[in-house]
Design a protein around this motif. Sequence first.
Motif, short mmCIF file in Angstrom:
data_model
loop_
_atom_site.label_atom_id
_atom_site.label_comp_id
_atom_site.label_asym_id
_atom_site.label_seq_id
_atom_site.Cartn_x
_atom_site.Cartn_y
_atom_site.Cartn_z
N ALA A 54 17.67 -42.75 -16.98
CA ALA A 54 17.61 -42.07 -18.27
C ALA A 54 16.95 -42.94 -19.34
CB ALA A 54 19.02 -41.67 -18.72
N LEU A 55 16.98 -44.23 -19.15
CA LEU A 55 16.34 -45.15 -20.09
C LEU A 55 14.84 -45.12 -19.86
CD1 LEU A 55 16.68 -47.35 -22.26
CD2 LEU A 55 16.85 -49.01 -20.39
N ASP A 56 14.10 -44.89 -20.91
CA ASP A 56 12.65 -44.81 -20.81
C ASP A 56 12.07 -46.22 -20.96
OD1 ASP A 56 10.10 -43.81 -20.64
OD2 ASP A 56 9.97 -43.37 -22.78
N VAL A 57 11.68 -46.83 -19.83
CA VAL A 57 11.13 -48.18 -19.83
C VAL A 57 9.61 -48.08 -19.88
CG1 VAL A 57 10.98 -50.34 -18.56
CG2 VAL A 57 13.10 -49.03 -18.50
N PRO A 58 8.99 -48.65 -20.93
CA PRO A 58 7.53 -48.60 -21.03
C PRO A 58 6.87 -49.64 -20.12
CG PRO A 58 8.44 -49.71 -22.92
CD PRO A 58 9.60 -49.24 -22.10
N VAL A 59 6.77 -49.32 -18.86
CA VAL A 59 6.29 -50.28 -17.87
C VAL A 59 4.85 -50.69 -18.14
CG1 VAL A 59 5.86 -50.62 -15.41
CG2 VAL A 59 7.89 -49.39 -16.14
N GLY A 60 4.00 -49.75 -18.49
CA GLY A 60 2.60 -50.06 -18.75
C GLY A 60 2.42 -51.05 -19.88
N SER A 61 3.14 -50.85 -20.96
CA SER A 61 3.07 -51.75 -22.10
C SER A 61 3.58 -53.14 -21.73
CB SER A 61 3.90 -51.18 -23.25
OG SER A 61 4.10 -52.13 -24.26
N ILE A 62 4.64 -53.18 -20.96
CA ILE A 62 5.22 -54.47 -20.57
C ILE A 62 4.25 -55.23 -19.67
CG2 ILE A 62 7.06 -55.53 -19.22
CD1 ILE A 62 8.93 -53.37 -20.33
N VAL A 63 3.69 -54.55 -18.67
CA VAL A 63 2.77 -55.21 -17.74
C VAL A 63 1.52 -55.70 -18.46
CG1 VAL A 63 1.27 -54.80 -15.74
CG2 VAL A 63 3.63 -54.01 -15.71
N ALA A 64 0.98 -54.88 -19.35
CA ALA A 64 -0.22 -55.28 -20.09
C ALA A 64 0.04 -56.49 -20.97
CB ALA A 64 -0.73 -54.10 -20.93
N ALA A 65 1.16 -56.48 -21.67
CA ALA A 65 1.49 -57.60 -22.56
C ALA A 65 1.71 -58.88 -21.76
CB ALA A 65 2.73 -57.27 -23.38
N ILE A 66 2.40 -58.78 -20.63
CA ILE A 66 2.64 -59.97 -19.81
C ILE A 66 1.32 -60.51 -19.27
CG2 ILE A 66 3.62 -60.73 -17.62
CD1 ILE A 66 6.04 -58.98 -18.22
N ALA A 67 0.46 -59.63 -18.80
CA ALA A 67 -0.83 -60.07 -18.25
C ALA A 67 -1.68 -60.75 -19.32
CB ALA A 67 -1.57 -58.89 -17.66
N ILE A 68 -1.78 -60.14 -20.49
CA ILE A 68 -2.60 -60.72 -21.56
C ILE A 68 -2.02 -62.05 -22.03
CG2 ILE A 68 -3.33 -60.40 -23.96
CD1 ILE A 68 -3.56 -57.38 -23.28
N GLY A 69 -0.71 -62.11 -22.22
CA GLY A 69 -0.09 -63.33 -22.71
C GLY A 69 -0.17 -64.48 -21.73
N TYR A 70 0.00 -64.19 -20.44
CA TYR A 70 -0.07 -65.25 -19.45
C TYR A 70 -1.50 -65.71 -19.19
CZ TYR A 70 4.91 -64.88 -18.53
OH TYR A 70 6.27 -64.90 -18.64
N VAL A 71 -2.46 -64.80 -19.29
CA VAL A 71 -3.86 -65.22 -19.18
C VAL A 71 -4.21 -66.11 -20.37
CG1 VAL A 71 -6.25 -64.37 -19.32
CG2 VAL A 71 -4.63 -63.31 -17.75
N LEU A 72 -3.74 -65.76 -21.55
CA LEU A 72 -3.97 -66.60 -22.72
C LEU A 72 -3.36 -67.98 -22.53
CD1 LEU A 72 -4.87 -67.06 -25.66
CD2 LEU A 72 -2.66 -66.10 -26.37
N ALA A 73 -2.13 -68.03 -22.03
CA ALA A 73 -1.48 -69.32 -21.80
C ALA A 73 -2.25 -70.14 -20.76
CB ALA A 73 -0.04 -69.11 -21.35
#
Length: 137
Positions: A54-73
């Motif tokens: 029932a909880l709406d987890v924004p998986v796409g947003s989470i995956v995109a943010a993690i990918a961008i942030g870790y590539v930056l790091a």
Amino acid sequence: MFGRRTTTTTRRPRPRAVWAALVTSAVLCVLIVVGVLLPVLTLIGAADGGTAGALDVPVGSIVAAIAIGYVLALVLLLLIVKVRNGPLAWVLGVAAVISTLVVSLWPLVAVAIAGVDQVQDLIPFIQDLITRFWPGS
């Protein structure tokens, strides 16, 4: 032969501060992934499973943010290898650690925002149910 000067183009070695910044930052980034991101994702998964989806987890947003942030790091850590200035290496290392930490905590923020949006959609439905079943209230 004796009168000639031979010039060799040797680059000065990297200072120890650069290597210390690289090792420290890389270790801290790995510790943040293991100690922050994995528990956060486990918590979100348990919450989603506990609410039977029932909880709406924004998986796409989470995956995109993690990918961008870790590539930056990773880019910041690779830049440390290129520099020969100790203070600049530490600034790049701290930026990499901050990027990793922010991205590791982002899934909590994204799920909280999605949960608030779901509750705001749910309130009119509950009010409609109350007026439908208890017309006097």
